[in-house]
Design a protein around this motif. Sequence first.
Motif, PDB file in Angstrom:
ATOM      1  N   UNK A 144      -4.087  16.783   3.133  1.00  0.00           N
ATOM      2  CA  UNK A 144      -4.280  15.130   3.344  1.00  0.00           C
ATOM      3  C   UNK A 144      -5.390  14.776   4.187  1.00  0.00           C
ATOM      4  N   UNK A 145      -5.702  15.654   5.321  1.00  0.00           N
ATOM      5  CA  UNK A 145      -7.212  15.012   6.416  1.00  0.00           C
ATOM      6  C   UNK A 145      -7.970  15.189   5.500  1.00  0.00           C
TER       7      UNK A 145
ATOM      8  N   UNK B 269       0.981  -1.429  -0.126  1.00  0.00           N
ATOM      9  CA  UNK B 269      -0.232   0.045  -0.070  1.00  0.00           C
ATOM     10  C   UNK B 269       0.333   1.003   0.506  1.00  0.00           C
ATOM     11  N   UNK B 270       1.625   1.616   1.006  1.00  0.00           N
ATOM     12  CA  UNK B 270       2.901   2.602   0.996  1.00  0.00           C
ATOM     13  C   UNK B 270       2.853   2.449  -0.504  1.00  0.00           C
ATOM     14  N   UNK B 271       4.113   2.121  -1.041  1.00  0.00           N
ATOM     15  CA  UNK B 271       5.069   1.892  -2.837  1.00  0.00           C
ATOM     16  C   UNK B 271       3.253   2.268  -3.696  1.00  0.00           C
TER      17      UNK B 271
ATOM     18  N   UNK C 118      -3.909   7.216   5.421  1.00  0.00           N
ATOM     19  CA  UNK C 118      -3.408   8.663   5.646  1.00  0.00           C
ATOM     20  C   UNK C 118      -2.591   8.983   6.296  1.00  0.00           C
ATOM     21  N   UNK C 119      -2.015   8.693   7.009  1.00  0.00           N
ATOM     22  CA  UNK C 119      -0.311   8.120   7.171  1.00  0.00           C
ATOM     23  C   UNK C 119       0.717   8.955   6.408  1.00  0.00           C
ATOM     24  N   UNK C 120       0.132   7.638   5.411  1.00  0.00           N
ATOM     25  CA  UNK C 120       1.255   8.128   3.557  1.00  0.00           C
ATOM     26  C   UNK C 120       0.735   9.512   3.085  1.00  0.00           C
ATOM     27  N   UNK C 121      -0.560   9.721   2.830  1.00  0.00           N
ATOM     28  CA  UNK C 121      -1.634  10.947   2.446  1.00  0.00           C
ATOM     29  C   UNK C 121      -0.785  12.142   3.210  1.00  0.00           C
ATOM     30  N   UNK C 122      -0.342  11.703   4.582  1.00  0.00           N
ATOM     31  CA  UNK C 122      -0.119  13.165   5.156  1.00  0.00           C
ATOM     32  C   UNK C 122       1.349  13.250   5.376  1.00  0.00           C
TER      33      UNK C 122
ATOM     34  N   UNK D 179      -9.578  -0.841   8.955  1.00  0.00           N
ATOM     35  CA  UNK D 179      -9.437   0.609   9.703  1.00  0.00           C
ATOM     36  C   UNK D 179      -7.641   0.690   9.872  1.00  0.00           C
ATOM     37  N   UNK D 180      -6.937  -0.742   9.428  1.00  0.00           N
ATOM     38  CA  UNK D 180      -5.840  -0.398   9.985  1.00  0.00           C
ATOM     39  C   UNK D 180      -5.004  -0.225   8.775  1.00  0.00           C
ATOM     40  N   UNK D 181      -5.336  -0.827   7.559  1.00  0.00           N
ATOM     41  CA  UNK D 181      -5.238  -0.209   6.403  1.00  0.00           C
ATOM     42  C   UNK D 181      -5.648   1.421   6.508  1.00  0.00           C
ATOM     43  N   UNK D 182      -7.260   2.056   6.722  1.00  0.00           N
ATOM     44  CA  UNK D 182      -7.006   2.966   5.938  1.00  0.00           C
ATOM     45  C   UNK D 182      -5.992   4.104   6.470  1.00  0.00           C
ATOM     46  N   UNK D 183      -5.869   4.023   7.940  1.00  0.00           N
ATOM     47  CA  UNK D 183      -4.907   4.693   9.164  1.00  0.00           C
ATOM     48  C   UNK D 183      -3.678   4.870   7.830  1.00  0.00           C
TER      49      UNK D 183
END
Length: 252
Positions: free
Chosen positions: A204-205, A148-150, A194-198, A187-191
Amino acid sequence: MSNQRRPLIAGNWKMNGLATAATSELKELVALAKDHTAPKCDILICPPATLVREMASAAENSSVQIGGQDCHANDSGAHTGDIAAEMLKDAGANYCIVGHSERRADHGESNAVVKAKAEAAHRGGLIAIVCVGETLAEREADKTLDVISDQVRNSLPNGATASNTVIAYEPVWAIGTGKTPTPLDVATVHAHIREELAALMSDSAQVRVLYGGSVKGSNAEELMAVENVDGALVGGASLKAADFWPIVATSI
């Protein structure tokens, strides 16, 4: 679901739909939406390109919007069988899905290709729905968050903002299989997204992150209640208004 982000319930019709029956289903959806003069969510249908203009006309002056399922990176040229973002916009589309796992797998689309298509969608005046998601093998190898990060880092163009980009998390193993991750998994993946988007975007929020993968009326309420889930990208259950509306109803 966040109160600060307006939910988006999007239907991806994939390679399904002929004019008469498809328009009838859309009109039924439009009629259902009219009973809610100020829906609290955005409603979107992404039909095959052959139906975009006709369905945009049928949805005119309603709360239902129309999008494309894919676009080429260029605005014109010798690309037989492809369609430009500008053409989708001209036909009445407001959104375009890019990087769906079926495009990544069936057509070998890399993150770089997806990024170019998202840029094209922005150039053409469309909101890009950028899809990310892991395969079953990647999940079983505990690589979900790395994948997901990649995909997030390398599929989003520099000009991505909350107003022109939506992220859709669709675990590949859940698409059309009837299987869904647990609410905790989602929830884990979506969180994580959101960290990556930040790290990539100043707003990003405000970016909407949808969940997709065997979403249906019977599980939509539970999935839409998960933190950081701002709507759904729905496949088969969006083809019939009677099946799609219960999913929309979780957010209106």
